[in-house]
Design a protein around this motif. Structure first.
Motif, PDB file in Angstrom:
ATOM      1  N   LEU A  65     -14.195  23.228 -65.011  1.00  0.00           N
ATOM      2  CA  LEU A  65     -14.529  23.422 -63.438  1.00  0.00           C
ATOM      3  C   LEU A  65     -15.890  22.988 -63.463  1.00  0.00           C
ATOM      4  CD1 LEU A  65     -13.707  24.935 -60.566  1.00  0.00           C
ATOM      5  CD2 LEU A  65     -14.989  26.803 -61.850  1.00  0.00           C
ATOM      6  N   THR A  67     -19.427  22.536 -61.592  1.00  0.00           N
ATOM      7  CA  THR A  67     -20.304  23.742 -61.298  1.00  0.00           C
ATOM      8  C   THR A  67     -21.732  23.238 -61.398  1.00  0.00           C
ATOM      9  OG1 THR A  67     -20.344  24.807 -63.249  1.00  0.00           O
ATOM     10  CG2 THR A  67     -18.717  25.427 -61.994  1.00  0.00           C
ATOM     11  N   ALA A  82     -16.970  23.415 -57.364  1.00  0.00           N
ATOM     12  CA  ALA A  82     -15.992  22.665 -56.501  1.00  0.00           C
ATOM     13  C   ALA A  82     -15.004  22.049 -57.381  1.00  0.00           C
ATOM     14  CB  ALA A  82     -16.739  21.084 -55.976  1.00  0.00           C
ATOM     15  N   GLU A  83     -13.830  21.854 -56.944  1.00  0.00           N
ATOM     16  CA  GLU A  83     -12.710  21.298 -57.634  1.00  0.00           C
ATOM     17  C   GLU A  83     -12.941  20.010 -58.232  1.00  0.00           C
ATOM     18  OE1 GLU A  83      -7.916  20.714 -56.623  1.00  0.00           O
ATOM     19  OE2 GLU A  83      -9.010  22.240 -55.812  1.00  0.00           O
ATOM     20  N   THR A  84     -13.649  19.168 -57.814  1.00  0.00           N
ATOM     21  CA  THR A  84     -13.569  17.914 -58.392  1.00  0.00           C
ATOM     22  C   THR A  84     -15.112  17.346 -58.644  1.00  0.00           C
ATOM     23  OG1 THR A  84     -13.866  16.646 -56.290  1.00  0.00           O
ATOM     24  CG2 THR A  84     -11.423  17.129 -57.124  1.00  0.00           C
ATOM     25  N   SER A  87     -16.897  15.907 -55.531  1.00  0.00           N
ATOM     26  CA  SER A  87     -17.285  16.641 -54.408  1.00  0.00           C
ATOM     27  C   SER A  87     -18.929  16.802 -54.787  1.00  0.00           C
ATOM     28  CB  SER A  87     -16.670  18.003 -54.447  1.00  0.00           C
ATOM     29  OG  SER A  87     -15.511  17.689 -53.969  1.00  0.00           O
ATOM     30  N   GLY A 126     -16.864  22.472 -51.454  1.00  0.00           N
ATOM     31  CA  GLY A 126     -17.239  23.381 -52.624  1.00  0.00           C
ATOM     32  C   GLY A 126     -17.359  24.994 -51.988  1.00  0.00           C
ATOM     33  N   ASP A 208      -4.661  25.533 -64.350  1.00  0.00           N
ATOM     34  CA  ASP A 208      -5.228  24.111 -63.739  1.00  0.00           C
ATOM     35  C   ASP A 208      -6.375  24.667 -62.988  1.00  0.00           C
ATOM     36  OD1 ASP A 208      -4.357  24.574 -61.210  1.00  0.00           O
ATOM     37  OD2 ASP A 208      -2.416  23.316 -61.848  1.00  0.00           O
ATOM     38  N   VAL A 209      -7.265  23.602 -62.600  1.00  0.00           N
ATOM     39  CA  VAL A 209      -8.351  23.516 -61.894  1.00  0.00           C
ATOM     40  C   VAL A 209      -8.131  24.144 -60.333  1.00  0.00           C
ATOM     41  CG1 VAL A 209      -8.810  21.437 -61.529  1.00  0.00           C
ATOM     42  CG2 VAL A 209     -10.822  22.991 -61.698  1.00  0.00           C
ATOM     43  N   SER A 210      -7.237  23.666 -59.940  1.00  0.00           N
ATOM     44  CA  SER A 210      -6.760  23.982 -58.523  1.00  0.00           C
ATOM     45  C   SER A 210      -6.373  25.497 -58.267  1.00  0.00           C
ATOM     46  CB  SER A 210      -5.577  23.055 -57.892  1.00  0.00           C
ATOM     47  OG  SER A 210      -4.405  23.366 -58.679  1.00  0.00           O
ATOM     48  N   SER A 211      -6.189  26.041 -59.395  1.00  0.00           N
ATOM     49  CA  SER A 211      -5.851  27.615 -59.117  1.00  0.00           C
ATOM     50  C   SER A 211      -7.004  28.367 -59.383  1.00  0.00           C
ATOM     51  CB  SER A 211      -4.726  27.906 -60.374  1.00  0.00           C
ATOM     52  OG  SER A 211      -3.390  27.236 -59.865  1.00  0.00           O
ATOM     53  N   LEU A 213     -10.314  27.981 -58.050  1.00  0.00           N
ATOM     54  CA  LEU A 213     -10.882  28.276 -56.891  1.00  0.00           C
ATOM     55  C   LEU A 213     -10.322  29.403 -55.965  1.00  0.00           C
ATOM     56  CD1 LEU A 213     -12.762  25.665 -58.014  1.00  0.00           C
ATOM     57  CD2 LEU A 213     -12.838  25.314 -55.497  1.00  0.00           C
TER      58      LEU A 213
END
Length: 371
Positions: A65, A67, A82-84, A87, A126, A208-211, A213
């Protein structure tokens, strides 16, 4: 749904006072040993550090993730997520006029107020919240008496408790009632007693990272895991030179100067949290207090450091035999641990059952324990 141990506040080799070993491969290796399934990159505003994460091999499927931690013009520290990594590239561009060292420092000092930083973070997709919120140095409650004084109308998505606090310290603060509490290591080294020494167990919909946040924002926190707050170096009000501890009333009467050496007395986390608390306490997820396995081993073997050859050999044997550290500390039957080392098993049983004697820290000196 997957339940993962997440440590999203760490630092890179580009931050001050960090180990040269804080590089992606060593961090991910440390996560596997510790039992951490989701790790923050830390320092994601640093362009070289972003490149290093883009090139890393991650065969273990650990969620990475993006950060970072930043300091604002009021010396308040913020944890940004943030997810990416893209960002953070956008944020870097936005912050560049207000910081001359974004390309050289891992934890930058940005010449903006917290509200302006939060606005930039939100515009880049973010989320943000205060880092180690109660510590007497560089925290939101050291500089302000409310989150709104710092963040204005911008959303605060979480609050990081810090090593000297646990959920009890924020549970009676009215403005925090709907804000998730996170626990993270703030690690400057990948060694076992640092990385993952505090973490948050999150309930994810997918691995996964999208879950990650949404789980934080929606407070899908199953438990917080971390130090006994007395082990933290700012838990009690104390002199920053000789570390003599004082009650809050004594410190006020002394005008915050130690009579022993004229050092500055700093207000402890426990006293600051008490000042901000009201009568009503909100129910929080369980907070499980642990002691890092390396520190338990050093205590049992009577060594001055958990990094001695003898301590490292026993630590490696326990990990090789039983898997990862969090499983050993939290779940493994102590009779199984006893087959490798009875003293370590006894110590783990003691802290699981609350039979630990704590010697609180303060003024910048870590607390200690005995079992």
């Amino acid at each position: 749904m997957p339940q993962v141990a997440a440590d999203i506040h760490i630092h890179s080799c580009f931050s001050m006072a960090t180990s040269k070993d804080m590089v992606p491969d060593r961090i991910l290796s440390g996560c596997r040993t510790k039992g951490i399934a989701a790790i923050g990159t830390g320092d994601a505003l640093h362009p070289k550090w972003r490149e290093m994460w883009e090139d890393v091999s991650n065969d273990s499927g650990i969620i990475i993730l993006p950060t970072t931690e930043v300091e604002d013009e009021n010396r308040v520290h913020h944890l940004i997520v943030a997810e990416t990594l893209d960002s953070f590239a956008v944020m870097q561009e936005s912050f560049t006029p207000f910081c001359s060292h974004l390309e050289t420092a891992g934890r930058p000092h940005i010449r903006l107020k917290g509200e302006a930083i939060a606005k930039t973070v939100h515009e880049a997709g973010g989320i943000i919240g205060p880092a180690h919120a109660f510590t007497p140095w560089r925290s939101v409650y050291a500089a302000f008496s409310s989150l709104a004084d710092c963040y204005g109308e911008e959303e605060v998505s979480y609050l990081e408790l810090g090593l000297s606090a646990d959920s009890r310290d924020g549970a009676a603060i009215e403005e925090l009632a709907g804000i998730p509490f996170l626990t993270n290591s703030d690690a400057h080294s990948p060694v076992p007693e640092k990385l993952g020494r505090e973490c948050t167990i999150l309930d994810l919909k997918r691995m996964d990272v999208s879950s990650l946040l949404p789980a934080i924002r929606e407070s899908r926190i199953l438990m917080n895991i971390g130090f006994f707050p007395e082990e933290g170096k700012y838990n009690r009000t104390a002199c920053t030179r000789c570390y003599h501890q004082y009650t809050l009333e004594e410190a006020v009467a002394l005008k915050w100067r130690c009579p022993h050496d004229k050092g500055r007395i700093k207000k402890g986390v426990s006293d600051r949290a008490r000042e901000l608390s009201g009568e009503t306490r909100t129910v929080r997820p369980p907070y499980i207090h642990i002691i890092p396995l390396a520190e338990i081993i050093a205590n049992r073997l009577g060594t001055c450091s958990p990094r001695t050859k003898k301590c490292s050999a026993l630590y490696d044997e326990l990990i090789k035999t039983f898997g990862d550290e969090l499983s050993i500390l939290l779940h493994l039957p102590t009779e199984e641990i006893r087959s490798v080392h009875p003293g370590v098993a006894d110590a783990i049983a003691a802290f699981r059952e609350g039979r630990v004697t704590l010697h609180p820290g303060g003024g910048g000196q870590y607390g200690t324990f005995s079992v």
